[in-house]
Design a protein around this motif. Structure first.
Motif, PDB file in Angstrom:
ATOM      1  N   ASP A  27       0.803  -1.216   0.000  1.00  0.00           N
ATOM      2  CA  ASP A  27       0.000   0.000   0.000  1.00  0.00           C
ATOM      3  C   ASP A  27       0.839   1.271   0.000  1.00  0.00           C
ATOM      4  O   ASP A  27       0.294   2.363  -0.168  1.00  0.00           O
ATOM      5  CB  ASP A  27      -0.952   0.010   1.193  1.00  0.00           C
ATOM      6  N   ALA A  41      -7.240   7.886  -9.507  1.00  0.00           N
ATOM      7  CA  ALA A  41      -8.528   8.092  -8.833  1.00  0.00           C
ATOM      8  C   ALA A  41      -9.373   9.149  -9.534  1.00  0.00           C
ATOM      9  O   ALA A  41     -10.606   9.066  -9.540  1.00  0.00           O
ATOM     10  CB  ALA A  41      -8.295   8.487  -7.379  1.00  0.00           C
ATOM     11  N   GLN A  49      -3.141   2.074  -2.531  1.00  0.00           N
ATOM     12  CA  GLN A  49      -3.778   3.382  -2.473  1.00  0.00           C
ATOM     13  C   GLN A  49      -2.785   4.500  -2.785  1.00  0.00           C
ATOM     14  O   GLN A  49      -3.169   5.552  -3.319  1.00  0.00           O
ATOM     15  CB  GLN A  49      -4.413   3.598  -1.100  1.00  0.00           C
ATOM     16  N   TYR A  69      -2.778   4.645  -6.498  1.00  0.00           N
ATOM     17  CA  TYR A  69      -4.080   5.083  -7.008  1.00  0.00           C
ATOM     18  C   TYR A  69      -4.267   6.594  -6.860  1.00  0.00           C
ATOM     19  O   TYR A  69      -4.995   7.220  -7.647  1.00  0.00           O
ATOM     20  CB  TYR A  69      -5.189   4.338  -6.265  1.00  0.00           C
ATOM     21  N   HIS A  70      -3.603   7.162  -5.883  1.00  0.00           N
ATOM     22  CA  HIS A  70      -3.721   8.600  -5.646  1.00  0.00           C
ATOM     23  C   HIS A  70      -2.445   9.346  -6.009  1.00  0.00           C
ATOM     24  O   HIS A  70      -2.275  10.513  -5.618  1.00  0.00           O
ATOM     25  CB  HIS A  70      -4.105   8.854  -4.189  1.00  0.00           C
TER      26      HIS A  70
END
Length: 234
Positions: A41, A101, A154, A157-158
């Motif tokens: 992550d 995202a 994440q 993704y960001h």
């Protein structure tokens, strides 16, 4: 002989490409298809690109191929290693500074899915992966693919896409005309707006490397031949 770096989609593994890999190796090409660190992550898009670059090593005549979410990583690798060609297969096409995202809203994805779902009775955007993703993949193969799913970082993704512009690498796009995840009409629009090219089309769902591996391998090899002929003429 070329080296194909095959980059899987979100929460997936390099195994996704195994049928295409076999087809390419039969044709005399080298292939790397690493697992991205998506289940870490803390890993961001640069870490994804580092993983692919490390797998490539010193191999040359590079063709970078990104499937779906792999479209955020493939251009980073192609830019860094001055690839011979870059191919997106049903791929997300990032804009400078855009996070994965934000891509969905920025491209109008959700509205496109809702419109197509009204036309096809809800097949597009279905919550059932065997309907939305694997409808043209043999059931046993689809079940094996699902068993290998992982989480998605994440941090990645960001992460804002770090390039200031699309890399100066010849780019092709393979559009799947039976895609129930990225509606074909929507993707034609995105490809035109963001890449300014006409996509090459194949009659397949989103997971084309599992449903049409030979046909996809033929297209990938064709791009190599085309680029080499173009270089000879220039």
């Amino acid at each position: 002989m070329a080296t194909f770096a095959l980059i899987h989609g979100g929460g997936d593994v390099g195994w996704y490409w195994h049928l295409v890999e076999a087809e390419l190796r039969e044709r005399g090409h080298e292939v790397v298809a690493p697992d991205l660190p998506c289940d870490d992550d803390s890993a961001d898009l640069r870490d994804y690109a580092d993983t692919v670059v490390d797998a490539i090593g010193g191999r040359g005549d590079l063709v970078v191929v990104g499937q779906s979410y792999g479209g955020f990583t493939a251009p980073l690798v192609a830019d860094r290693l001055q690839a011979q060609a870059l191919v997106l297969v049903a791929g997300m096409i990032p804009a400078p500074g855009e996070t994965p995202a934000d891509w969905w809203d920025n491209t109008g994805y959700r509205q496109a899915v809702e419109e197509q779902a009204r036309r096809d009775g809800g097949a597009t955007g279905s919550d059932d992966p065997f309907v939305a993703f694997y409808h043209d993949v043999p059931r046993a193969l689809a079940e094996e693919a699902l068993s290998k799913e992982r989480s998605e970082s994440q941090a990645a993704y960001h992460s804002p896409w770090p390039l200031e512009a699309w890399p100066g690498v010849p780019t092709r796009f393979v559009l799947c005309t039976e895609d129930r995840f990225f509606p074909p009409a929507f993707m034609r629009k995105v490809v035109s707006m963001r890449l300014g090219v006409t996509p090459d089309e194949i009659a397949a769902g989103h997971c084309v490397a599992l449903s049409r591996p030979k046909e996809l391998a033929d297209m990938l090899v064709g791009y190599v031949v085309g680029e080499r002929e173009s270089e000879k003429r220039s």
